[in-house]
Every structure is written in structure tokens, then in C-alpha cells.
Design an enzyme around this catalytic site. Structure first.
Site, mmCIF file in Angstrom:
data_model
loop_
_atom_site.group_PDB
_atom_site.id
_atom_site.type_symbol
_atom_site.label_atom_id
_atom_site.label_comp_id
_atom_site.label_asym_id
_atom_site.label_seq_id
_atom_site.Cartn_x
_atom_site.Cartn_y
_atom_site.Cartn_z
ATOM 1 N N HIS A 64 0.785 -1.264 0.062
ATOM 2 C CA HIS A 64 -0.195 -0.077 -0.043
ATOM 3 C C HIS A 64 0.841 1.153 -0.093
ATOM 4 C CE1 HIS A 64 -3.448 -2.899 1.038
ATOM 5 N NE2 HIS A 64 -2.685 -3.145 2.168
ATOM 6 N N HIS A 94 5.721 6.799 6.738
ATOM 7 C CA HIS A 94 5.245 6.421 5.316
ATOM 8 C C HIS A 94 4.713 7.363 4.482
ATOM 9 C CE1 HIS A 94 1.532 6.179 7.248
ATOM 10 N NE2 HIS A 94 0.917 6.566 6.225
ATOM 11 N N HIS A 96 2.194 9.072 0.913
ATOM 12 C CA HIS A 96 1.009 8.728 -0.012
ATOM 13 C C HIS A 96 1.382 9.659 -1.136
ATOM 14 C CE1 HIS A 96 -1.659 6.942 3.075
ATOM 15 N NE2 HIS A 96 -0.898 7.727 3.983
ATOM 16 N N GLU A 106 -3.183 13.615 1.052
ATOM 17 C CA GLU A 106 -4.453 13.039 1.468
ATOM 18 C C GLU A 106 -5.266 14.433 1.909
ATOM 19 O OE1 GLU A 106 -3.649 9.270 3.923
ATOM 20 O OE2 GLU A 106 -4.422 8.741 2.075
ATOM 21 N N HIS A 119 3.534 10.852 6.395
ATOM 22 C CA HIS A 119 2.891 10.492 7.780
ATOM 23 C C HIS A 119 3.749 9.786 8.652
ATOM 24 C CE1 HIS A 119 -1.513 10.531 5.391
ATOM 25 N NE2 HIS A 119 -0.832 11.653 5.876
ATOM 26 N N THR A 199 -6.151 6.550 7.574
ATOM 27 C CA THR A 199 -6.720 6.817 6.365
ATOM 28 C C THR A 199 -6.717 5.561 5.222
ATOM 29 O OG1 THR A 199 -4.786 7.474 5.357
ATOM 30 C CG2 THR A 199 -5.807 9.240 6.433
ATOM 31 N N THR A 200 -6.388 4.490 5.958
ATOM 32 C CA THR A 200 -6.447 3.402 5.292
ATOM 33 C C THR A 200 -7.293 2.194 6.166
ATOM 34 O OG1 THR A 200 -4.730 2.008 6.096
ATOM 35 C CG2 THR A 200 -4.264 3.592 4.174
HETATM 36 CL CL1 LIG Z 1 -0.280 1.138 11.272
HETATM 37 C C1 LIG Z 1 -1.095 2.008 10.120
HETATM 38 C C2 LIG Z 1 -2.240 1.629 9.665
HETATM 39 C C3 LIG Z 1 -2.738 2.486 8.595
HETATM 40 C C4 LIG Z 1 -2.178 3.457 8.402
HETATM 41 C C5 LIG Z 1 -2.374 4.494 6.971
HETATM 42 C C6 LIG Z 1 -2.487 5.997 7.500
HETATM 43 N N1 LIG Z 1 -3.322 6.313 8.578
HETATM 44 N N2 LIG Z 1 -3.164 7.644 8.544
HETATM 45 N N3 LIG Z 1 -2.289 7.936 7.806
HETATM 46 N N4 LIG Z 1 -1.937 6.946 7.102
HETATM 47 C C7 LIG Z 1 -0.634 4.035 8.698
HETATM 48 C C8 LIG Z 1 -0.319 2.998 9.590
HETATM 49 ZN ZN LIG Z 2 -0.612 7.628 5.776
#
Ligand SMILES: Clc1ccc(Cc2nnn[n-]2)cc1
Ligand SMILES: [Zn+2]
Length: 262
Positions: A64, A94, A96, A106, A119, A199-200
């Protein structure tokens, strides 16, 4: 083991609610931030970021995004202050991004999208014993969001984009020790903050969002390297480029966005 999801036509953000009904919840992320409607809160303390003896472990492609993970057995790298009541421990960061420069972030600011968004995910190790427990709790996570705009290359982002070839395929992981994300921070820590979610999937409503107003710059060449990553694993015959791995803005549903600045 969660239901398969992605960013395509069939399995993308508009379909997530079928397996994750919280997708239509009251504190979903990301959102469109409208600075004029944000409430300046002079009582908001500054954010303090202590990433000094930071310990990155590895870089990986989880199908992802590309993720850099940290050793989080103690309070070596923490964020505190701002809207946070406790210190939150850095777990991973990570990104996006888009397929072209017209979108990728995002969060948006008055509808403006950035080419990418970084993020940094932190968890409340004061109140919860594990990351997983924190990820499901309303005050469990704090994600620092940093916009990335097109410009001349970011010297330290180089270290990351030069490592991306090692994790081209979903499921790949490589050693990535000694990287300190402090170098990725913009000069100003002015921020917006609001209660939101992952956000996922699983889209847990457990995130206190802290979005920095000042973007960092990323070059065209560096973005090209992100877009050479694949959603697919090495053994899959259909090779799908990893791009447009962003969820669009979600309804505010009465939430207030606070600003640390006028
Ligand atoms: Cl552990 C985890 C789960 C989802 C995401 C994706 C995400 N959520 N918020 N920003 N990115 C990042 C880390
Ligand atoms: Zn993220």
C-alpha cells in the site's frame, strides 16, 4: 486478517465501507483544511519533537505504501505538546503520492493538493501496552502529516528515495538503520489539529492529527523513484505501479480544526 483492499476501481476508497463500515463514521480522515475556518487556539502549546537517538530499523513495501519502521521499546523518539496529553512514541513513517503532480496528498488545504504527504505515526505508550491496542483507542495514535510540494530535491529525502529500489515489490523489506526523520521536518512547526482516523483500513478513529502548514520540497526525480514502486508482489504477473495511494477528503461532520497560529 483484514479483507483485501486497495486503491483501484473495485477495491478502492469508495468500496472500503463494505468491509469497514467505520469508513462512514463521524471522525474520518483525511479532510480538506480551510485555514479561514480553523479556530486559532492561543492555549495550544508548541509541538515538541524529540527524535534524537532515533532508531530506524527497516524499510519495506507493504503493498500500500513504503514504510520505515522504528524500534519503539522505549521513549527514544517521541512527539508531545500541541493537542497531546501524553508523549507519543514514533512507530513508523510512510508516504502517500499521486501518479502525476496534480494530486497525491491526502489532506488538502482549501482544495489545494500537494504531490505527496509524509505521515509519521506515533502511539500513546503511556496509556496502552502495544501499538495494536493504541491503534483501536480514541486517543491512541498521533500522526504528524507533512505536505510535500514539487521543487528542488530535498537532500535528506534522497536517503530514502535512493533506497526505494530495494523494496520495489510488495512484501520486500530491507535493512535501513540509523535514519533520523528529524531531517525531514520543515523549518516551521505551525500546525492544524483535529480528531480523525487512519486513512486506510481498518480506518480506526484513533488518530489525533497534527498537520504542519509548511510543506517540504521533493524533486521530480525523487517522485519518479516513488512511482517505480509496485503494488504487486514479484510473483504476480500483472505489474501495477504504486501510485495514487491516497484517500480523498472525508466529511468534517461538525468537527473543529484548531490552528496553532493566526
Ligand atoms: Cl499501522 C497504520 C495503519 C494505517 C496507516 C495508514 C494511514 N493512516 N493515517 N495515515 N496513514 C498507517 C499506519
Ligand atoms: Zn498515511
Amino acid at each position: 486478517t483484514g479483507h483485501k483492499w486497495g486503491y483501484g476501481e473495485e477495491d478502492g476508497p469508495s468500496a472500503w465501507h463494505k468491509s469497514y463500515p467505520i469508513a462512514q463514521g463521524t471522525r474520518q480522515s483525511p479532510i480538506n483544511i480551510v485555514p479561514e475556518e480553523a479556530v486559532y487556539d492561543s492555549r495550544l502549546p508548541a509541538i515538541t519533537i524529540n527524535y534524537d537517538n532515533c532508531t530506524s530499523l527497516n524499510i519495506s513495501n507493504n503493498g500500500h505504501s513504503v514504510v520505515v519502521e522504528f524500534e519503539d521499546m522505549d521513549d527514544r523518539s517521541v512527539i508531545q505538546g500541541g493537542p497531546l496529553e501524553n508523549a507519543y512514541r514514533l512507530k513508523q513513517f510512510h508516504f502517500h503520492w499521486g501518479g502525476k503532480d496534480c494530486d497525491g496528498s491526502e489532506h488538502t488545504v482549501s482544495g489545494k493538493t500537494y504531490v505527496s504527504e509524509l505521515h509519521l505515526v506515533h502511539w500513546n505508550a503511556v496509556r496502552y501496552r502495544t501499538f495494536g491496542e493504541a491503534a483501536a483507542a480514541p486517543d491512541g495514535l498521533a500522526v504528524l502529516g507533512i505536505f510535500m510540494e514539487k521543487g528542488d530535491g530535498h537532500r535528506d529525502l534522497h536517503t530514502i528515495t535512493d533506497a526505494l529500489y530495494m523494496v520495489k515489490f510488495k512484501g520486500s523489506i530491507a535493512n535501513f538503520k540509523g535514519f533520523n526523520p528529524k531531517c525531514l521536518l520543515p523549518s516551521s512547526l505551525k500546525f492544524w489539529t483535529y480528531p480523525g482516523s487512519l486513512t486506510t483500513p481498518p480506518l480506526h478513529e484513533s488518530v489525533t492529527w497534527i498537520v504542519l502548514a509548511e510543506p517540504i520540497r521533493v524533486s521530480d526525480k525523487q517522485m519518479t523513484k516513488f512511482r517505480m514502486l509496485l503494488f504487486s508482489a514479484e510473483e504476480e504477473e500483472q505489474r501495477k505501479r504504486m501510485e495514487n495511494n491516497f484517500r480523498p477528503p472525508q466529511p468534517l461532520k461538525g468537527r473543529t480544526v484548531r490552528a496553532s497560529f493566526k
